[in-house]
Write a protein that holds these residues in place. Structure first.
Motif, PDB file in Angstrom:
ATOM      1  N   ALA A  21       0.858  -1.187   0.000  1.00 52.19           N
ATOM      2  CA  ALA A  21       0.000   0.000   0.000  1.00 52.19           C
ATOM      3  C   ALA A  21       0.893   1.235   0.000  1.00 52.19           C
ATOM      4  CB  ALA A  21      -0.892  -0.022   1.241  1.00 52.19           C
ATOM      5  N   PRO A  22       0.334   2.389  -0.386  1.00 53.81           N
ATOM      6  CA  PRO A  22       1.154   3.608  -0.449  1.00 53.81           C
ATOM      7  C   PRO A  22       1.787   3.952   0.891  1.00 53.81           C
ATOM      8  CG  PRO A  22      -1.140   4.027  -1.143  1.00 53.81           C
ATOM      9  CD  PRO A  22      -1.071   2.608  -0.733  1.00 53.81           C
ATOM     10  N   VAL A  23       3.016   4.462   0.842  1.00 52.96           N
ATOM     11  CA  VAL A  23       3.682   4.950   2.052  1.00 52.96           C
ATOM     12  C   VAL A  23       2.858   6.107   2.623  1.00 52.96           C
ATOM     13  CG1 VAL A  23       5.738   6.190   2.871  1.00 52.96           C
ATOM     14  CG2 VAL A  23       5.985   4.223   1.341  1.00 52.96           C
ATOM     15  N   LEU A  24       2.690   6.126   3.948  1.00 53.03           N
ATOM     16  CA  LEU A  24       1.878   7.166   4.598  1.00 53.03           C
ATOM     17  C   LEU A  24       2.730   8.219   5.283  1.00 53.03           C
ATOM     18  CD1 LEU A  24      -0.766   4.844   6.336  1.00 53.03           C
ATOM     19  CD2 LEU A  24      -0.993   6.031   4.134  1.00 53.03           C
ATOM     20  N   THR A  25       3.964   7.841   5.634  1.00 50.60           N
ATOM     21  CA  THR A  25       4.802   8.767   6.410  1.00 50.60           C
ATOM     22  C   THR A  25       5.373   9.864   5.520  1.00 50.60           C
ATOM     23  OG1 THR A  25       6.677   7.259   6.105  1.00 50.60           O
ATOM     24  CG2 THR A  25       5.452   7.066   8.168  1.00 50.60           C
ATOM     25  N   GLY A  26       5.637  11.007   6.144  1.00 55.22           N
ATOM     26  CA  GLY A  26       6.297  12.100   5.446  1.00 55.22           C
ATOM     27  C   GLY A  26       5.437  12.800   4.419  1.00 55.22           C
ATOM     28  N   LEU A  30      -0.359  13.930   5.526  1.00 55.08           N
ATOM     29  CA  LEU A  30      -1.750  13.597   5.199  1.00 55.08           C
ATOM     30  C   LEU A  30      -2.685  14.255   6.206  1.00 55.08           C
ATOM     31  CD1 LEU A  30      -1.452   9.803   4.249  1.00 55.08           C
ATOM     32  CD2 LEU A  30      -1.898  11.715   2.697  1.00 55.08           C
ATOM     33  N   ILE A  31      -3.805  14.746   5.719  1.00 57.14           N
ATOM     34  CA  ILE A  31      -4.760  15.477   6.555  1.00 57.14           C
ATOM     35  C   ILE A  31      -5.462  14.485   7.497  1.00 57.14           C
ATOM     36  CG2 ILE A  31      -6.920  16.815   6.478  1.00 57.14           C
ATOM     37  CD1 ILE A  31      -5.836  17.851   3.708  1.00 57.14           C
ATOM     38  N   PRO A  32      -5.473  14.800   8.810  1.00 58.54           N
ATOM     39  CA  PRO A  32      -6.058  13.869   9.794  1.00 58.54           C
ATOM     40  C   PRO A  32      -7.459  13.376   9.427  1.00 58.54           C
ATOM     41  CG  PRO A  32      -4.910  15.631  10.926  1.00 58.54           C
ATOM     42  CD  PRO A  32      -4.848  15.962   9.458  1.00 58.54           C
ATOM     43  N   GLN A  33      -8.352  14.260   9.013  1.00 52.87           N
ATOM     44  CA  GLN A  33      -9.727  13.845   8.689  1.00 52.87           C
ATOM     45  C   GLN A  33      -9.757  12.855   7.527  1.00 52.87           C
ATOM     46  OE1 GLN A  33      -8.684  16.881   9.330  1.00 52.87           O
ATOM     47  NE2 GLN A  33     -10.194  18.077  10.458  1.00 52.87           N
ATOM     48  N   TYR A  34      -8.843  13.031   6.598  1.00 54.31           N
ATOM     49  CA  TYR A  34      -8.756  12.127   5.452  1.00 54.31           C
ATOM     50  C   TYR A  34      -8.377  10.721   5.924  1.00 54.31           C
ATOM     51  CZ  TYR A  34      -6.786  10.053   1.183  1.00 54.31           C
ATOM     52  OH  TYR A  34      -6.491   9.214   0.144  1.00 54.31           O
TER      53      TYR A  34
END
Ligand code: HEC
Length: 103
Positions: free
Chosen positions: A50-55, A58-62
């Protein structure tokens, strides 16, 4: 209920409250948000699945909407699986992380 069992109940409650302060999950499954990230999210998001999330800031609500509802190959997680409080911690970790910081 005799006196001893009342005492033990209080002791157990006190232990539970103390654990709660350490971000224990109300589902009782997790010790911390970091553990959820390591054992659940990282399984896909740190493994080229899955796509890397760190760095990525990303918007918290998203993140919240995706985790609670899923999106295509991303599974949804209910509150009985990851509590709101624990998820809030995961979201904070992810949304404020430096690239690769949570590996
Ligand atoms: C079983 C594998 C798997 C697990 C476990 C998983 N994800 Fe995902 N996630 C995915 C996949 C695959 C996508 C990409 C979905 C798509 O766009 O088709 C995704 C997408 C996302 C996105 C959107 C990313 C973007 O680039 O827009 C977020 C945010 C997200 N996941 C957060 C999490 C969080 C937080 C956890 C842990 C609670 C988690 N995921 C656990 C597979 C997983």
């Amino acid at each position: 209920m005799n006196g001893l069992s009342v005492f033990r109940l209080l002791a157990i409650t006190a232990t539970f409250v103390a654990a709660g302060n350490a971000q224990a999950d109300s589902s009782g499954k997790w010790q911390s948000s970091q553990e959820v990230y390591n054992k659940v999210c990282a399984y896909c998001h740190e493994a080229n699945v899955a796509p890397v999330l760190t760095g990525r800031n990303l918007i918290p609500q998203y993140i919240q909407v995706i985790v609670r509802n899923g999106n295509r190959a991303m599974p949804s997680f209910r509150e009985s699986e990851i509590s709101d409080a624990t998820l809030a911690g995961v979201i904070k970790l992810v949304s404020t992380s430096a690239p690769g910081a949570l590996k």
